[in-house]
Design a protein around this motif. Structure first.
Motif, PDB file in Angstrom:
ATOM      1  N   GLY A  73     -10.112   7.130  12.447  1.00 59.50           N
ATOM      2  CA  GLY A  73     -10.009   8.180  11.433  1.00 59.50           C
ATOM      3  C   GLY A  73     -10.818   7.881  10.199  1.00 59.50           C
ATOM      4  O   GLY A  73     -11.925   7.362  10.274  1.00 59.50           O
ATOM      5  N   VAL A  74     -10.218   8.190   9.062  1.00 56.87           N
ATOM      6  CA  VAL A  74     -10.911   8.063   7.787  1.00 56.87           C
ATOM      7  C   VAL A  74     -10.147   7.088   6.877  1.00 56.87           C
ATOM      8  O   VAL A  74      -8.952   6.893   7.037  1.00 56.87           O
ATOM      9  N   PRO A  75     -10.842   6.510   5.910  1.00 58.24           N
ATOM     10  CA  PRO A  75     -10.198   5.556   5.016  1.00 58.24           C
ATOM     11  C   PRO A  75      -9.503   6.209   3.820  1.00 58.24           C
ATOM     12  O   PRO A  75      -9.539   5.706   2.704  1.00 58.24           O
ATOM     13  N   GLU A  76      -8.892   7.342   4.066  1.00 60.48           N
ATOM     14  CA  GLU A  76      -8.165   8.053   3.009  1.00 60.48           C
ATOM     15  C   GLU A  76      -6.701   7.624   3.032  1.00 60.48           C
ATOM     16  O   GLU A  76      -6.111   7.492   4.104  1.00 60.48           O
ATOM     17  N   PRO A  77      -6.080   7.432   1.886  1.00 58.16           N
ATOM     18  CA  PRO A  77      -4.679   7.026   1.870  1.00 58.16           C
ATOM     19  C   PRO A  77      -3.760   8.145   2.356  1.00 58.16           C
ATOM     20  O   PRO A  77      -3.947   9.313   2.017  1.00 58.16           O
ATOM     21  N   SER A  78      -2.789   7.747   3.169  1.00 54.02           N
ATOM     22  CA  SER A  78      -1.747   8.693   3.574  1.00 54.02           C
ATOM     23  C   SER A  78      -0.783   8.847   2.406  1.00 54.02           C
ATOM     24  O   SER A  78      -0.856   8.115   1.415  1.00 54.02           O
ATOM     25  N   GLY A  79       0.154   9.771   2.533  1.00 54.78           N
ATOM     26  CA  GLY A  79       1.182   9.917   1.504  1.00 54.78           C
ATOM     27  C   GLY A  79       1.981   8.630   1.351  1.00 54.78           C
ATOM     28  O   GLY A  79       2.302   8.214   0.235  1.00 54.78           O
ATOM     29  N   ALA A  80       2.294   7.997   2.487  1.00 56.14           N
ATOM     30  CA  ALA A  80       3.039   6.732   2.449  1.00 56.14           C
ATOM     31  C   ALA A  80       2.205   5.628   1.795  1.00 56.14           C
ATOM     32  O   ALA A  80       2.749   4.795   1.055  1.00 56.14           O
ATOM     33  N   ASP A  81       0.883   5.627   2.060  1.00 53.87           N
ATOM     34  CA  ASP A  81       0.014   4.648   1.404  1.00 53.87           C
ATOM     35  C   ASP A  81       0.066   4.812  -0.107  1.00 53.87           C
ATOM     36  O   ASP A  81       0.227   3.836  -0.842  1.00 53.87           O
ATOM     37  N   GLN A  82      -0.085   6.048  -0.595  1.00 53.88           N
ATOM     38  CA  GLN A  82      -0.095   6.276  -2.039  1.00 53.88           C
ATOM     39  C   GLN A  82       1.246   5.916  -2.659  1.00 53.88           C
ATOM     40  O   GLN A  82       1.292   5.286  -3.719  1.00 53.88           O
ATOM     41  N   GLU A  83       2.339   6.272  -1.982  1.00 54.35           N
ATOM     42  CA  GLU A  83       3.669   5.942  -2.500  1.00 54.35           C
ATOM     43  C   GLU A  83       3.861   4.429  -2.588  1.00 54.35           C
ATOM     44  O   GLU A  83       4.339   3.902  -3.597  1.00 54.35           O
ATOM     45  N   SER A  84       3.447   3.716  -1.541  1.00 49.87           N
ATOM     46  CA  SER A  84       3.582   2.258  -1.538  1.00 49.87           C
ATOM     47  C   SER A  84       2.641   1.614  -2.554  1.00 49.87           C
ATOM     48  O   SER A  84       2.995   0.609  -3.183  1.00 49.87           O
ATOM     49  N   LEU A  87       4.362   1.868  -5.824  1.00 52.08           N
ATOM     50  CA  LEU A  87       5.459   0.911  -5.935  1.00 52.08           C
ATOM     51  C   LEU A  87       4.947  -0.519  -6.141  1.00 52.08           C
ATOM     52  O   LEU A  87       5.553  -1.288  -6.878  1.00 52.08           O
ATOM     53  N   SER A  88       3.843  -0.855  -5.496  1.00 58.42           N
ATOM     54  CA  SER A  88       3.298  -2.214  -5.612  1.00 58.42           C
ATOM     55  C   SER A  88       2.619  -2.446  -6.961  1.00 58.42           C
ATOM     56  O   SER A  88       2.449  -3.587  -7.376  1.00 58.42           O
ATOM     57  N   GLU A  89       2.199  -1.351  -7.602  1.00 62.20           N
ATOM     58  CA  GLU A  89       1.458  -1.409  -8.869  1.00 62.20           C
ATOM     59  C   GLU A  89       0.153  -2.190  -8.726  1.00 62.20           C
ATOM     60  O   GLU A  89      -0.332  -2.805  -9.669  1.00 62.20           O
ATOM     61  N   LEU A  90      -0.413  -2.154  -7.498  1.00 61.26           N
ATOM     62  CA  LEU A  90      -1.693  -2.802  -7.204  1.00 61.26           C
ATOM     63  C   LEU A  90      -2.642  -1.787  -6.586  1.00 61.26           C
ATOM     64  O   LEU A  90      -2.192  -0.866  -5.896  1.00 61.26           O
ATOM     65  N   PRO A  91      -3.941  -1.949  -6.773  1.00 62.38           N
ATOM     66  CA  PRO A  91      -4.894  -1.122  -6.033  1.00 62.38           C
ATOM     67  C   PRO A  91      -4.766  -1.407  -4.534  1.00 62.38           C
ATOM     68  O   PRO A  91      -4.402  -2.518  -4.138  1.00 62.38           O
ATOM     69  N   TRP A  92      -5.083  -0.413  -3.728  1.00 67.84           N
ATOM     70  CA  TRP A  92      -5.102  -0.577  -2.272  1.00 67.84           C
ATOM     71  C   TRP A  92      -6.491  -0.255  -1.760  1.00 67.84           C
ATOM     72  O   TRP A  92      -7.095   0.752  -2.162  1.00 67.84           O
ATOM     73  N   HIS A  93      -6.995  -1.112  -0.871  1.00 65.77           N
ATOM     74  CA  HIS A  93      -8.269  -0.898  -0.191  1.00 65.77           C
ATOM     75  C   HIS A  93      -7.974  -0.606   1.276  1.00 65.77           C
ATOM     76  O   HIS A  93      -7.127  -1.275   1.878  1.00 65.77           O
ATOM     77  N   ILE A  94      -8.677   0.377   1.831  1.00 63.66           N
ATOM     78  CA  ILE A  94      -8.487   0.780   3.226  1.00 63.66           C
ATOM     79  C   ILE A  94      -9.837   0.720   3.925  1.00 63.66           C
ATOM     80  O   ILE A  94     -10.819   1.273   3.426  1.00 63.66           O
ATOM     81  N   VAL A  95      -9.865   0.078   5.105  1.00 64.76           N
ATOM     82  CA  VAL A  95     -11.096   0.002   5.884  1.00 64.76           C
ATOM     83  C   VAL A  95     -10.852   0.578   7.283  1.00 64.76           C
ATOM     84  O   VAL A  95      -9.776   0.406   7.850  1.00 64.76           O
ATOM     85  N   VAL A  96     -11.848   1.291   7.789  1.00 61.38           N
ATOM     86  CA  VAL A  96     -11.828   1.790   9.164  1.00 61.38           C
ATOM     87  C   VAL A  96     -12.795   0.916   9.955  1.00 61.38           C
ATOM     88  O   VAL A  96     -14.008   0.986   9.730  1.00 61.38           O
TER      89      VAL A  96
END
Length: 111
Positions: A73-84, A87-96
């Motif tokens: 798929g694509v490296p776009e955050p899911s709703g659960a990714d954004q919510e987490s 909560l983590s208060e950290l940036p998130w990086h996603i790789v495909v």
């Protein structure tokens, strides 16, 4: 090897499961810290093994971000990714891994 190259390599090895890890700082260097995905459905989501997170906290100067893969798929955050991410208060990086493309999200803060 750059932290992104290390994270991509980890994602390729773990596919079709989601790979997960942390971007950490040791001294002046940023490094990828691979973690185990203990989610019940690791092809659909990830949960970082708490012992791996604790080891990163104990062995590095700072945890800078969460890194995980979307095997397809694509490296776009899911709703659960954004919510987490929030909560983590950290940036998130996603790789495909199949396309070596990157995306991510930043924690949203209410002012």
């Amino acid at each position: 090897m750059s932290w992104k190259a290390e994270a991509l390599k980890h994602a390729c090895v773990e596919a079709p499961k989601e790979a997960c890890g942390l971007l950490v700082r040791k001294g002046r260097k940023r490094q990828y810290w691979p973690c185990r995905n203990i989610a019940p459905s690791p092809t659909e989501t990830f949960i970082i093994e708490p012992e791996d997170w604790a080891a990163a906290e104990d062995s590095t100067d700072e945890i800078l971000a969460v890194v995980h893969s979307h095997p397809t798929g694509v490296p776009e955050p899911s709703g659960a990714d954004q919510e987490s991410c929030n909560l983590s208060e950290l940036p998130w990086h996603i790789v495909v891994p199949e396309t070596a493309t990157w995306g991510g999200c930043l924690p949203l803060k209410c002012e």
